[in-house]
Design an enzyme around this catalytic site. Structure first.
Site, short mmCIF file in Angstrom:
data_model
loop_
_atom_site.label_atom_id
_atom_site.label_comp_id
_atom_site.label_asym_id
_atom_site.label_seq_id
_atom_site.Cartn_x
_atom_site.Cartn_y
_atom_site.Cartn_z
N SER A 11 9.39 18.76 21.06
CA SER A 11 8.44 18.89 22.16
C SER A 11 9.08 19.45 23.42
O SER A 11 8.55 20.37 24.05
CB SER A 11 7.79 17.53 22.45
OG SER A 11 8.78 16.54 22.72
N ALA A 140 7.31 16.43 28.41
CA ALA A 140 7.20 17.73 27.76
C ALA A 140 5.77 18.27 27.75
O ALA A 140 5.54 19.45 28.05
CB ALA A 140 7.74 17.65 26.34
N LYS A 191 18.11 6.14 32.15
CA LYS A 191 16.67 5.94 32.39
C LYS A 191 15.93 5.66 31.08
O LYS A 191 14.92 4.94 31.08
CB LYS A 191 16.08 7.13 33.14
CG LYS A 191 16.19 8.47 32.42
CD LYS A 191 14.95 8.81 31.60
CE LYS A 191 15.12 10.12 30.86
NZ LYS A 191 13.92 10.49 30.09
N ARG A 255 8.42 8.60 25.19
CA ARG A 255 8.75 8.01 23.89
C ARG A 255 9.43 6.66 24.04
O ARG A 255 9.12 5.71 23.32
CB ARG A 255 9.66 8.96 23.11
CG ARG A 255 8.96 10.16 22.55
CD ARG A 255 9.92 11.21 22.04
NE ARG A 255 10.45 12.01 23.13
CZ ARG A 255 11.30 13.02 22.97
NH1 ARG A 255 11.72 13.33 21.76
NH2 ARG A 255 11.72 13.71 23.99
N VAL A 279 12.45 11.44 18.45
CA VAL A 279 13.55 10.49 18.67
C VAL A 279 13.39 9.83 20.02
O VAL A 279 13.12 10.49 21.03
CB VAL A 279 14.90 11.23 18.60
CG1 VAL A 279 16.05 10.29 18.95
CG2 VAL A 279 15.10 11.82 17.22
#
Length: 335
Positions: A11, A140, A191, A255, A279
């Protein structure tokens, strides 16, 4: 003639390549799968990673790394931190000897505790200043949708940072340069770990006070480690620090935040990972980041809690209890 090769069609790699094309750069995207490369080149979409997003017609893709890298003066590494050495060993010999390398990697190698730029420089046996770290609040899909955003391109070599700045400075995407590569890279990795904790808080049903506390104290952990490793404290007040931290900890498009939320809701980590096609860097990097903190003598209780939940069998409730039972301290310490 200048050319950008983006190695990795996930992405963020796809979104970054699209922005380079929109910035007027001849851009080629390398994909592992033939069907993905064909879709990007022929249909101008990448439905697996960026559904409902139209890519620039000028963007092309290939499964041949030598073809992608031929003539590229900017090579963007957009593959996960896990396995980057193997990828570079497979096709790194095709990178031009003076090409500027841009790292989009926001993780730490678990075995060697090296950041992405270090792995790249070591594997290619090149000057570390050739590697420019790109990091900021850059979800993204929003970037691919051409929503206004900004990022940081960091390297002690100003000319290389400026080359990356020019390569991706699309009309809707503002790029700032910074010479503090260490601070920017630490921020980008840490982060993700804090976002896991923020997601857990949300998944357990806690409100905005709790999440704000996690983000703010996570920023303190990030800054303590970054400064101890040689970063500039001011970096963590900028786009690569607090900017990226807020976006990653609060957005459902993140994610790492999503994985944390599902953990907080009671799902197992194995089931969560098996259901995702992308991931979550923070899961694997958390142990290496904690190892770096221990080596540097830096306290990172939130990171410690995330490691306990993800790798040591603790529950998210255990993490909350451990954080609340810590001894009283001043707000600012250890810098």
């Amino acid at each position: 003639m200048s050319k950008v090769a983006v190695m990795g069609s996930g992405s963020w790699g796809t979104a970054f390549a699209a922005m380079c094309a929109d910035a007027g750069e001849p851009t080629v995207l390398w994909a592992r799968r033939e069907e993905v490369a064909a879709e990007i080149s022929d249909r101008h979409t990448n439905a697996d990673y960026l559904p409902d997003v139209e890519l620039p017609p000028s963007l092309t893709a290939t499964v041949d790394p030598q073809e992608a890298l031929a003539g590229a003066d900017v090579v963007v590494l957009a593959v996960p931190s896990v396995g980057i050495s193997e990828q570079l060993e497979a096709w790194g010999q095709h990178i031009d000897g003076d090409a500027t390398l841009a790292s989009l990697i926001k993780g730490v190698d678990v075995d060697t505790m090296r950041f992405g730029s270090q792995v790249i420089a070591d594997t290619l046996d090149c000057d570390p200043d050739r590697v420019v770290v790109v990091s900021g609040p850059n979800l993204a899909k929003e970037c691919a949708q051409r929503q206004p955003a900004a990022t940081v391109a960091a390297s002690p070599d100003a000319s290389r940072a400026e080359r990356v700045q020019a390569a991706v400075m699309a009309p809707y995407f503002r790029v700032y340069t910074n010479d503090d590569k260490t601070g920017v890279e630490v921020a980008g990795a840490v982060k993700n770990v804090i976002a896991l904790a923020a997601g857990m808080a949300h998944g357990m049903g806690y409100g905005d006070n709790t999440k704000a506390a996690v983000i703010t104290r996570g920023l303190a952990e990030m800054a303590r480690l970054g400064v101890r490793l040689g970063g500039d404290a001011m970096t963590f007040a900028g786009l690569a620090g607090v900017g990226d931290l807020v976006a990653t900890c609060t957005s459902p498009k993140s994610r790492n935040r999503t994985v944390g939320e599902r953990l907080g809701g009671g799902e197992s980590l194995d089931d969560i990972i098996d259901s995702m096609n992308m991931v979550a860097e923070g899961v694997k990097s958390s142990r290496a980041i904690l190892g770096l903190a221990e080596q540097a003598g830096v306290e990172m209780p939130i990171a410690q809690g995330v490691v306990s939940v993800c790798h040591e069998g603790a529950s998210p409730e255990d993490l909350v209890g451990a954080l609340l039972s810590r001894s009283a301290k001043p707000e600012v310490y250890g810098m």
